[in-house]
Design an enzyme around this catalytic site. Structure first.
Site, PDB file in Angstrom:
ATOM      1  N   ASP A  85     -25.842  -9.971  -3.160  1.00  0.00           N
ATOM      2  CA  ASP A  85     -25.305 -11.181  -3.967  1.00  0.00           C
ATOM      3  C   ASP A  85     -26.494 -12.008  -4.824  1.00  0.00           C
ATOM      4  O   ASP A  85     -27.512 -12.098  -4.092  1.00  0.00           O
ATOM      5  CB  ASP A  85     -24.385 -12.097  -2.859  1.00  0.00           C
ATOM      6  CG  ASP A  85     -23.558 -12.916  -3.655  1.00  0.00           C
ATOM      7  OD1 ASP A  85     -23.100 -12.558  -4.933  1.00  0.00           O
ATOM      8  OD2 ASP A  85     -23.320 -14.062  -3.236  1.00  0.00           O
ATOM      9  N   ASN A 128     -13.540  -7.820  -7.343  1.00  0.00           N
ATOM     10  CA  ASN A 128     -14.386  -8.041  -8.535  1.00  0.00           C
ATOM     11  C   ASN A 128     -13.779  -7.420  -9.831  1.00  0.00           C
ATOM     12  O   ASN A 128     -14.439  -7.929 -10.866  1.00  0.00           O
ATOM     13  CB  ASN A 128     -15.916  -7.190  -8.378  1.00  0.00           C
ATOM     14  CG  ASN A 128     -16.808  -8.047  -7.222  1.00  0.00           C
ATOM     15  OD1 ASN A 128     -17.363  -7.181  -6.715  1.00  0.00           O
ATOM     16  ND2 ASN A 128     -16.765  -9.314  -7.303  1.00  0.00           N
TER      17      ASN A 128
END
Ligand code: IPE
Ligand code: IPE
Ligand code: MG
Length: 266
Positions: free
Chosen positions: A35, A83
């Site tokens: 991330d 996502n």
């Protein structure tokens, strides 16, 4: 203190000298939530896509470091089932880039002895990405020492829902009785049934959440949150995490192994 004998095929870090770190035990399976690409790019005045591109070097160095450390399984979160909520242009970039990285890196990874496996859902995922994942799997299927699990269009809840669907089908077909369902039944219907449980889950960029990653496999994993955004992660950061892991006391629900903690109800 262990000094690793570098594996011939795996490239060594640039200018960092002898590879050594002390540890008592190395996790067998590490999972990483890669991330912070967008924030890293933003901090450097770059588009988000440049952050994803910078993550490729971090990934290759981390894989090399995991192999050297003696880790056998590395699962990386590349694209989640959530996502798809991102802008169409970012989704397009991530799909195209995943395909390109797989195509460009598979021979190199194969030379390092890496077995590539895909974990994730088929619906919505670009067919060309699935094709690259399957080709990488086929090319590297003979490698035994190290497995890289690419989690693409992966969600922990989706994986469990898909497992339940297959179990339900087996019940409808009369192959299985509802009463016979155990934890092992569920584990056997996951995307990669032979994947060991996660020993160490690392998330980069300081966020402290699981974000739907490997929910079943992380039931008893050690959690580690590091401040570095993914593009700044490398084998040395990984080894620091492994060292930290070695100092932890995993109990799996058992009692602390010391008389001093006994309380009055004993
Ligand atoms: C991780 O970085 C990569 C993917 C989720 C594909 P992000 O894109 O989430 O970066 P941040 O969290 O916005 O900085
Ligand atoms: C998790 O990161 C997914 C990947 C790294 C692929 P996100 O950036 O999507 O997670 P949230 O939205 O911060 O929880
Ligand atoms: Mg993020």
């Amino acid at each position: 203190m262990t000094t690793f004998v570098p594996k011939a095929a795996v490239p060594q870090p640039q200018g960092k000298g002898i590879i050594s770190f002390s540890h008592t035990n190395v996790p067998r399976h590490i999972a990483i939530i890669m991330d912070g690409n967008g924030r890293w790019a933003n901090a450097h005045g770059l588009p988000r896509s440049a952050g994803h591109q910078a993550g490729e070097t971090a990934l290759m160095d981390t894989i090399a470091g995991a192999i050297e450390a003696g880790v056998t399984h590395l699962s990386v979160y590349a694209f989640s089932t959530e996502n798809w909520k991102r802008s169409p242009s970012e989704v397009r970039f991530l799909m195209g880039y995943s395909r390109e990285v797989l195509r460009r890196r598979r021979d190199e990874l194969n030379k390092w002895g890496v077995r590539i496996r895909w974990s994730g859902r088929t619906p919505r995922l670009w067919r060309s990405v699935i094709k690259e994942l399957q080709e990488a799997e086929a090319l590297t299927r003979h490698n035994r020492e190290f497995t890289l699990v690419m989690c693409v269009n992966y969600g922990g809840r989706a994986e469990l829902a898909d497992a339940m669907e297959r179990i339900g089908e087996r019940i409808e077909a009369g192959e299985l009785k509802a009463k016979a369902i155990t934890e092992q039944t569920i584990a056997r219907h996951l995307y990669i049934p032979d994947l060991p449980e996660v020993d160490l889950l690392i998330r980069t960029s300081g966020e402290q959440r699981i974000s739907n990653f490997l929910l079943w496999q992380c039931a008893y994993s050690e959690l580690m949150y590091v401040p570095e955004p993914w593009p700044e992660f490398d084998r040395h950061t990984l080894w620091r995490c492994i060292e930290n892991y070695g100092a932890r006391d995993r109990r799996f629900g058992g009692a602390v192994d010391t008389v001093a903690t006994a309380t009055s109800d004993t």
